[in-house]
Design a protein around this motif. Sequence first.
Motif, mmCIF file in Angstrom:
data_model
loop_
_atom_site.group_PDB
_atom_site.id
_atom_site.type_symbol
_atom_site.label_atom_id
_atom_site.label_comp_id
_atom_site.label_asym_id
_atom_site.label_seq_id
_atom_site.Cartn_x
_atom_site.Cartn_y
_atom_site.Cartn_z
ATOM 1 N N ALA A 143 32.852 35.099 38.032
ATOM 2 C CA ALA A 143 33.128 33.656 38.015
ATOM 3 C C ALA A 143 33.639 33.227 36.641
ATOM 4 N N HIS A 144 33.089 33.814 35.589
ATOM 5 C CA HIS A 144 33.572 33.491 34.239
ATOM 6 C C HIS A 144 34.961 34.074 33.994
ATOM 7 N N TRP A 145 35.251 35.246 34.566
ATOM 8 C CA TRP A 145 36.620 35.770 34.460
ATOM 9 C C TRP A 145 37.614 34.745 34.999
ATOM 10 N N MET A 146 37.271 34.192 36.170
ATOM 11 C CA MET A 146 38.185 33.256 36.818
ATOM 12 C C MET A 146 38.270 31.951 36.028
ATOM 13 N N VAL B 147 38.249 31.572 32.732
ATOM 14 C CA VAL B 147 39.097 31.651 31.531
ATOM 15 C C VAL B 147 40.449 32.291 31.805
ATOM 16 N N GLY B 148 40.674 32.808 33.022
ATOM 17 C CA GLY B 148 41.965 33.411 33.339
ATOM 18 C C GLY B 148 42.093 34.854 32.931
ATOM 19 N N PHE B 149 40.982 35.590 32.921
ATOM 20 C CA PHE B 149 40.992 37.007 32.544
ATOM 21 C C PHE B 149 41.231 37.880 33.774
ATOM 22 N N VAL B 150 42.080 38.890 33.603
ATOM 23 C CA VAL B 150 42.343 39.863 34.667
ATOM 24 C C VAL B 150 41.979 41.242 34.133
ATOM 25 N N HIS B 151 40.977 41.872 34.723
ATOM 26 C CA HIS B 151 40.498 43.162 34.221
ATOM 27 C C HIS B 151 41.552 44.242 34.356
ATOM 28 N N PHE C 51 44.637 38.998 39.922
ATOM 29 C CA PHE C 51 43.728 37.951 39.474
ATOM 30 C C PHE C 51 42.914 37.350 40.626
ATOM 31 N N GLY C 52 43.581 36.901 41.662
ATOM 32 C CA GLY C 52 42.899 36.213 42.753
ATOM 33 C C GLY C 52 42.022 37.101 43.605
ATOM 34 N N GLU C 53 42.187 38.432 43.521
ATOM 35 C CA GLU C 53 41.399 39.360 44.320
ATOM 36 C C GLU C 53 40.122 39.814 43.641
ATOM 37 N N GLN C 54 39.927 39.458 42.391
ATOM 38 C CA GLN C 54 38.798 39.996 41.643
ATOM 39 C C GLN C 54 37.439 39.696 42.277
ATOM 40 N N PRO C 55 37.199 38.481 42.789
ATOM 41 C CA PRO C 55 35.898 38.244 43.433
ATOM 42 C C PRO C 55 35.673 39.154 44.642
ATOM 43 N N ARG C 56 36.699 39.377 45.445
ATOM 44 C CA ARG C 56 36.541 40.232 46.622
ATOM 45 C C ARG C 56 36.347 41.690 46.223
ATOM 46 N N LEU D 263 24.052 41.845 49.040
ATOM 47 C CA LEU D 263 25.492 41.606 49.076
ATOM 48 C C LEU D 263 25.810 40.168 49.454
ATOM 49 N N ALA D 264 25.006 39.612 50.364
ATOM 50 C CA ALA D 264 25.181 38.202 50.722
ATOM 51 C C ALA D 264 24.850 37.310 49.524
ATOM 52 N N LEU D 265 23.862 37.730 48.749
ATOM 53 C CA LEU D 265 23.495 36.970 47.561
ATOM 54 C C LEU D 265 24.658 36.927 46.574
ATOM 55 N N TYR D 266 25.378 38.049 46.435
ATOM 56 C CA TYR D 266 26.551 38.044 45.558
ATOM 57 C C TYR D 266 27.505 36.926 45.951
ATOM 58 N N ALA D 267 27.830 36.843 47.252
ATOM 59 C CA ALA D 267 28.779 35.834 47.718
ATOM 60 C C ALA D 267 28.257 34.429 47.459
ATOM 61 N N GLU D 268 26.957 34.216 47.693
ATOM 62 C CA GLU D 268 26.372 32.895 47.479
ATOM 63 C C GLU D 268 26.407 32.506 46.005
ATOM 64 N N VAL D 269 26.001 33.427 45.153
ATOM 65 C CA VAL D 269 25.954 33.136 43.719
ATOM 66 C C VAL D 269 27.369 32.926 43.175
ATOM 67 N N TYR D 270 28.306 33.772 43.624
ATOM 68 C CA TYR D 270 29.666 33.611 43.123
ATOM 69 C C TYR D 270 30.222 32.248 43.506
ATOM 70 N N GLU D 271 30.077 31.870 44.769
ATOM 71 C CA GLU D 271 30.637 30.588 45.213
ATOM 72 C C GLU D 271 30.009 29.431 44.457
#
Length: 529
Positions: free
Chosen positions: A258-261, A263-267, A311-316, A343-351
Amino acid sequence: MRELKFDNRFVHELPGDPESGRHVRPVHEACYSRVDPLPVRAPALLAWSREVGELLGLDEADARSREFAEVFAGNRLLPGMEPYAACYGGHQFGNWAGQLGDGRAITLGEVINRRGERWELQLKGAGPTPYSRHADGRAVLRSSLREFLCSEAMHHLGVPTTRALSLVGTGEEVVRDMLYDGHPRPEPGAVVCRVAPSFIRFGSFEIFASRGEESVLEHLIDFTIARDFRELAGETDPALRRVRWFEEVCRRTAVMVAHWMRVGFVHGVMNTDNMSILGLTIDYGPYGWIDDFDPDWTPNTTDAFHRRYRFGEQPRIAHWNLWQLANAIYPVVRDVDALERGLALYAEVYEAEHRRLMREKLGLTRSVDGNEGGAGGADEALLGDLHRLLREGEMDMTLFFRRLAAFDPAAVQPGLFDDVFYDAARREASAGELERWLQRYAARLEGEGVAQALRSERMNRVNPLYVPRNYLAQQAIDAAETGDLSVLERWLEVLRHPYTEQPDGERFAGKRPDWARDKPGCSMLSCSS
């Protein structure tokens, strides 16, 4: 240089490779192989982080000593250091790659500082190890400077990250084919000292699961929890403790991405062997920073066709990587439902974290229904429309949000956003839609009831003015290769305060110039280092 206190639990408590030597080999039933750094010809300190030095109990006098350069180039070991290279595997670009391991990284040991904190010191570019395959174990100044710079920049941006203590030149040349186009050339060599509480990664567990080495897998899981997740020590049920651990890994990974997104960082290369078990950004290779907002952009030439790590695929992709970790630890956990809950917790926390951070970027403190941090469908639409507008207008993400902080709904501000566009024609074409979006935004701000000055201050605390854009890093590299370190030193100083406008900092805040759009190192990069 003063002494450091080492407590090397990794090599003392986990099984090691019974073989010695640097020769490449498959390593079974072992978490590491002991190997010393390979000395270099003429170690010389190029840069160091005083903040990381303070964490370790080192000061300016230590850093400027001859011994410091020799130790952190790999020419000398301090008392208590027990060097090793770690064994791990990983999924690379979606495919299982088998044994990988530290092919050019050698951990010197685990330092315990005066506060009782544990910090691993790892040299990248310190010579070949049993995991080097056909490589020489070295790194070039180009990639080492980028890793040093970005590690520290990310910390000051507030993004979970590994750190970097030092950048040391080797006085030797390393031959690399930067673009993999058949034109290798010699480049200056360097070693960066990376620092983190742990360098254990998802692939550290995958390798043992792939080989059916369940006793080592179980040992590594329990060791990782005991050493690096001490907050879970109160859970007396081993099975439940492992489940709670996986949930915490999922939570930390979600916060990091979420912090990557934000500031606009792409790993650039989110393979499972490049995913930290602590939820830290690790392995800075062909990374990049969003200039013109484009969710489909990747900085990695190897990924240019499939754009798996765009960039936009990083959360997935982070979620997919956690699935692979879940598969790896299943033989020990043996609870499908519990792993799926993680794994569901990841999605909840990220959103939730992504919504919170995006709301802060927009200067909003309440959802439209009045709840602090609520979802707010109208706000989601406002942000979604903005992202579409940023992309279609080819606007600079970092500069747009800084200008938005200065936007005053009660004042006429012609030209406020003129410098965020990369193309004049797109600016003209987007003018009407941008004006309509700003009207919606102004109406939304009116409902907040927050004074303009306070909102601007809040927004500038989460929207950086200075980020380590690729073209700026390349300018520091070009200068350093000629022996001029002043550009790197000034750039590092600016990045220590990325949210605060600094005197004479204008050239570090500008959008990418046209000459850098397609220049190697300024647009896309390879994994070559």
